[in-house]
Design a protein around this motif. Structure first.
Motif, PDB file in Angstrom:
ATOM      1  N   ARG A 104     -44.457 102.685  92.930  1.00 20.49           N
ATOM      2  CA  ARG A 104     -43.109 102.832  92.363  1.00 20.49           C
ATOM      3  C   ARG A 104     -42.975 102.182  90.993  1.00 20.49           C
ATOM      4  NH1 ARG A 104     -38.675  99.486  93.449  1.00 20.49           N
ATOM      5  NH2 ARG A 104     -39.869  98.477  95.087  1.00 20.49           N
ATOM      6  N   LEU A 105     -43.542 100.987  90.815  1.00 22.21           N
ATOM      7  CA  LEU A 105     -43.323 100.219  89.589  1.00 22.21           C
ATOM      8  C   LEU A 105     -44.565 100.053  88.703  1.00 22.21           C
ATOM      9  CD1 LEU A 105     -41.062  97.372  91.047  1.00 22.21           C
ATOM     10  CD2 LEU A 105     -40.353  99.442  89.838  1.00 22.21           C
ATOM     11  N   GLY A 106     -45.750 100.302  89.256  1.00 25.81           N
ATOM     12  CA  GLY A 106     -46.978 100.140  88.479  1.00 25.81           C
ATOM     13  C   GLY A 106     -47.556  98.739  88.557  1.00 25.81           C
ATOM     14  N   PHE A 107     -46.912  97.859  89.314  1.00 27.56           N
ATOM     15  CA  PHE A 107     -47.434  96.508  89.538  1.00 27.56           C
ATOM     16  C   PHE A 107     -47.008  96.050  90.928  1.00 27.56           C
ATOM     17  CE2 PHE A 107     -43.457  96.174  87.076  1.00 27.56           C
ATOM     18  CZ  PHE A 107     -42.666  95.427  87.942  1.00 27.56           C
ATOM     19  N   GLN A 132     -57.979  73.992  90.330  1.00 29.92           N
ATOM     20  CA  GLN A 132     -59.009  74.257  89.322  1.00 29.92           C
ATOM     21  C   GLN A 132     -58.466  75.042  88.129  1.00 29.92           C
ATOM     22  OE1 GLN A 132     -62.726  75.693  91.158  1.00 29.92           O
ATOM     23  NE2 GLN A 132     -61.931  74.958  93.108  1.00 29.92           N
ATOM     24  N   GLY A 133     -57.144  75.185  88.066  1.00 28.68           N
ATOM     25  CA  GLY A 133     -56.539  75.880  86.938  1.00 28.68           C
ATOM     26  C   GLY A 133     -56.466  77.386  87.087  1.00 28.68           C
ATOM     27  N   PHE A 134     -56.955  77.927  88.205  1.00 32.09           N
ATOM     28  CA  PHE A 134     -56.932  79.376  88.381  1.00 32.09           C
ATOM     29  C   PHE A 134     -55.512  79.917  88.495  1.00 32.09           C
ATOM     30  CE2 PHE A 134     -61.256  78.576  90.284  1.00 32.09           C
ATOM     31  CZ  PHE A 134     -61.974  79.255  89.312  1.00 32.09           C
ATOM     32  N   ALA A 135     -54.622  79.174  89.152  1.00 27.01           N
ATOM     33  CA  ALA A 135     -53.244  79.654  89.334  1.00 27.01           C
ATOM     34  C   ALA A 135     -52.538  79.802  87.992  1.00 27.01           C
ATOM     35  CB  ALA A 135     -52.468  78.710  90.255  1.00 27.01           C
ATOM     36  N   PHE A 136     -52.672  78.799  87.133  1.00 28.82           N
ATOM     37  CA  PHE A 136     -52.048  78.902  85.814  1.00 28.82           C
ATOM     38  C   PHE A 136     -52.664  80.054  85.030  1.00 28.82           C
ATOM     39  CE2 PHE A 136     -51.828  78.087  81.269  1.00 28.82           C
ATOM     40  CZ  PHE A 136     -50.448  77.984  81.107  1.00 28.82           C
ATOM     41  N   GLU A 137     -53.981  80.161  85.065  1.00 29.26           N
ATOM     42  CA  GLU A 137     -54.688  81.204  84.310  1.00 29.26           C
ATOM     43  C   GLU A 137     -54.206  82.602  84.724  1.00 29.26           C
ATOM     44  OE1 GLU A 137     -59.363  82.463  83.829  1.00 29.26           O
ATOM     45  OE2 GLU A 137     -58.897  80.341  84.081  1.00 29.26           O
ATOM     46  N   ALA A 138     -54.114  82.842  86.023  1.00 29.02           N
ATOM     47  CA  ALA A 138     -53.708  84.160  86.518  1.00 29.02           C
ATOM     48  C   ALA A 138     -52.220  84.405  86.289  1.00 29.02           C
ATOM     49  CB  ALA A 138     -54.032  84.273  88.006  1.00 29.02           C
ATOM     50  N   ALA A 139     -51.383  83.416  86.623  1.00 29.07           N
ATOM     51  CA  ALA A 139     -49.940  83.605  86.492  1.00 29.07           C
ATOM     52  C   ALA A 139     -49.521  83.727  85.030  1.00 29.07           C
ATOM     53  CB  ALA A 139     -49.198  82.458  87.173  1.00 29.07           C
ATOM     54  N   ASP A 140     -50.164  82.980  84.143  1.00 28.37           N
ATOM     55  CA  ASP A 140     -49.843  83.085  82.717  1.00 28.37           C
ATOM     56  C   ASP A 140     -50.201  84.477  82.200  1.00 28.37           C
ATOM     57  OD1 ASP A 140     -48.855  81.709  80.322  1.00 28.37           O
ATOM     58  OD2 ASP A 140     -50.914  81.935  79.579  1.00 28.37           O
ATOM     59  N   LYS A 141     -51.343  85.012  82.632  1.00 29.07           N
ATOM     60  CA  LYS A 141     -51.734  86.368  82.230  1.00 29.07           C
ATOM     61  C   LYS A 141     -50.719  87.392  82.737  1.00 29.07           C
ATOM     62  CE  LYS A 141     -54.507  89.585  80.633  1.00 29.07           C
ATOM     63  NZ  LYS A 141     -54.877  89.691  79.221  1.00 29.07           N
ATOM     64  N   LEU A 142     -50.345  87.294  84.020  1.00 29.03           N
ATOM     65  CA  LEU A 142     -49.393  88.263  84.566  1.00 29.03           C
ATOM     66  C   LEU A 142     -48.010  88.111  83.947  1.00 29.03           C
ATOM     67  CD1 LEU A 142     -50.204  88.757  88.352  1.00 29.03           C
ATOM     68  CD2 LEU A 142     -50.613  90.291  86.433  1.00 29.03           C
ATOM     69  N   LYS A 143     -47.613  86.896  83.623  1.00 32.91           N
ATOM     70  CA  LYS A 143     -46.322  86.682  82.935  1.00 32.91           C
ATOM     71  C   LYS A 143     -46.336  87.417  81.593  1.00 32.91           C
ATOM     72  CE  LYS A 143     -45.622  83.127  80.404  1.00 32.91           C
ATOM     73  NZ  LYS A 143     -45.477  81.792  79.826  1.00 32.91           N
ATOM     74  N   ASN A 144     -47.392  87.242  80.830  1.00 35.30           N
ATOM     75  CA  ASN A 144     -47.493  87.900  79.524  1.00 35.30           C
ATOM     76  C   ASN A 144     -47.555  89.419  79.663  1.00 35.30           C
ATOM     77  OD1 ASN A 144     -47.384  85.493  78.051  1.00 35.30           O
ATOM     78  ND2 ASN A 144     -49.563  85.144  78.311  1.00 35.30           N
ATOM     79  N   VAL A 145     -48.308  89.909  80.638  1.00 38.61           N
ATOM     80  CA  VAL A 145     -48.409  91.345  80.895  1.00 38.61           C
ATOM     81  C   VAL A 145     -47.041  91.900  81.306  1.00 38.61           C
ATOM     82  CG1 VAL A 145     -49.348  92.987  82.587  1.00 38.61           C
ATOM     83  CG2 VAL A 145     -50.874  91.394  81.414  1.00 38.61           C
ATOM     84  N   ALA A 146     -46.313  91.146  82.125  1.00 34.85           N
ATOM     85  CA  ALA A 146     -44.985  91.595  82.576  1.00 34.85           C
ATOM     86  C   ALA A 146     -44.077  91.863  81.387  1.00 34.85           C
ATOM     87  CB  ALA A 146     -44.368  90.536  83.498  1.00 34.85           C
ATOM     88  N   PHE A 187     -45.398  95.774  80.855  1.00 34.35           N
ATOM     89  CA  PHE A 187     -44.503  96.378  81.832  1.00 34.35           C
ATOM     90  C   PHE A 187     -43.055  96.393  81.356  1.00 34.35           C
ATOM     91  CE2 PHE A 187     -47.854  94.857  84.987  1.00 34.35           C
ATOM     92  CZ  PHE A 187     -48.471  96.099  85.054  1.00 34.35           C
ATOM     93  N   GLY A 188     -42.773  95.785  80.203  1.00 30.89           N
ATOM     94  CA  GLY A 188     -41.449  95.856  79.604  1.00 30.89           C
ATOM     95  C   GLY A 188     -40.364  95.072  80.316  1.00 30.89           C
ATOM     96  N   LEU A 189     -40.757  94.099  81.118  1.00 29.51           N
ATOM     97  CA  LEU A 189     -39.744  93.279  81.788  1.00 29.51           C
ATOM     98  C   LEU A 189     -39.123  92.306  80.788  1.00 29.51           C
ATOM     99  CD1 LEU A 189     -41.650  92.499  85.114  1.00 29.51           C
ATOM    100  CD2 LEU A 189     -40.021  94.330  84.651  1.00 29.51           C
TER     101      LEU A 189
END
Length: 172
Positions: free
Chosen positions: A63-66, A107-121, A125-127
Motif C-alpha cells: 500500500r505505501l511502499g515501506f 553496537q550502534g546498529f540501531a542508530f545506523e539503521a533508524a537514521d537511514k530510514l528517517k532520512n529515506v522517509a 517517501f515524501g513524509l
C-alpha cells in the motif's frame, strides 16, 4: 513482492521483510526484550511468523511502499534486527521503530539503521513527519530517539492497550 527498495549503510543491508525471513522474525519476536518492550505478537512458530509477515507487514508494503525491514550485517550476512516505518493504528502519521537480537544491541546498529530510514522517509517517501512510541521504562530507546532528533511530545495509549506510552515526534 514488488520492486521495493533495499537500502544500505556502511555496515547494514536494510531490505523489506519477506517470507524468507520467517525463522528470523520468529526468533526476534520472542526475545525477552521484544516481549517486554513491544509486546507478545503470539508468534509460536516460524510458520506463524510467515503468516504474520503476509498479513501484517506485506499489505502495508504494497500500500505505501515501506513497512518492516530486516537488517542484515554486511560482514557475514547475518540477520541481526529489524527497523521500519509503520502505519500504526491509534497513531497519527508514520511511526519509526526498531528491535535487535540481544547479541547485536549496543553496537550502534540501531542508530545506523533508524537514521537511514528517517532520512529515506523524508527524502524518498515524501513524509513530512515521523513519530515513535516507547514504554516509559525503555530508557535505551528514549535515548536513541533523542539522538535521532525526535523530541518528546507527550504520551499516548494505543487501541486495545492500557499502557501509557511516551510519544516522540520529528518534522522534516
Amino acid at each position: 513482492m514488488g520492486p521495493y527498495k533495499t537500502f544500505e549503510t556502511e555496515r547494514l543491508i536494510i531490505k523489506p521483510t519477506s517470507q524468507e525471513d520467517a525463522a528470523f522474525i520468529y526468533e526476534l519476536f520472542n526475545t525477552p526484550k521484544w516481549l517486554k518492550n513491544i509486546g507478545d505478537r503470539n508468534i509460536g512458530s516460524p510458520e506463524m511468523a510467515k503468516e504474520y509477515i503476509l498479513t501484517k507487514m506485506q499489505p502495508q508494503l504494497e500500500r505505501l511502499g515501506f513497512s518492516n525491514y530486516t537488517l542484515i550485517r554486511k560482514t557475514d550476512t547475518v540477520k541481526i534486527g529489524c527497523c521500519g516505518l509503520y502505519d500504526r493504528d491509534g497513531l497519527e502519521g508514520i511511526d519509526i521503530g526498531f528491535a535487535f537480537l540481544p547479541e547485536y544491541e549496543g553496537q550502534g546498529f540501531a542508530f545506523e539503521a533508524a537514521d537511514k530510514l528517517k532520512n529515506v522517509a523524508f527524502k524518498e517517501f515524501g513524509l513530512h513527519a515521523l513519530s515513535a512510541i516507547t514504554s516509559k521504562h525503555n530508557v535505551a530507546s528514549q535515548r536513541l530517539l533523542e539522538k535521532l532528533g525526535l523530541a518528546l511530545a507527550g504520551t499516548t495509549i494505543l487501541p486495545n492497550s492500557k499502557e501509557e506510552l511516551l510519544l516522540f515526534t520529528i518534522e522534516k
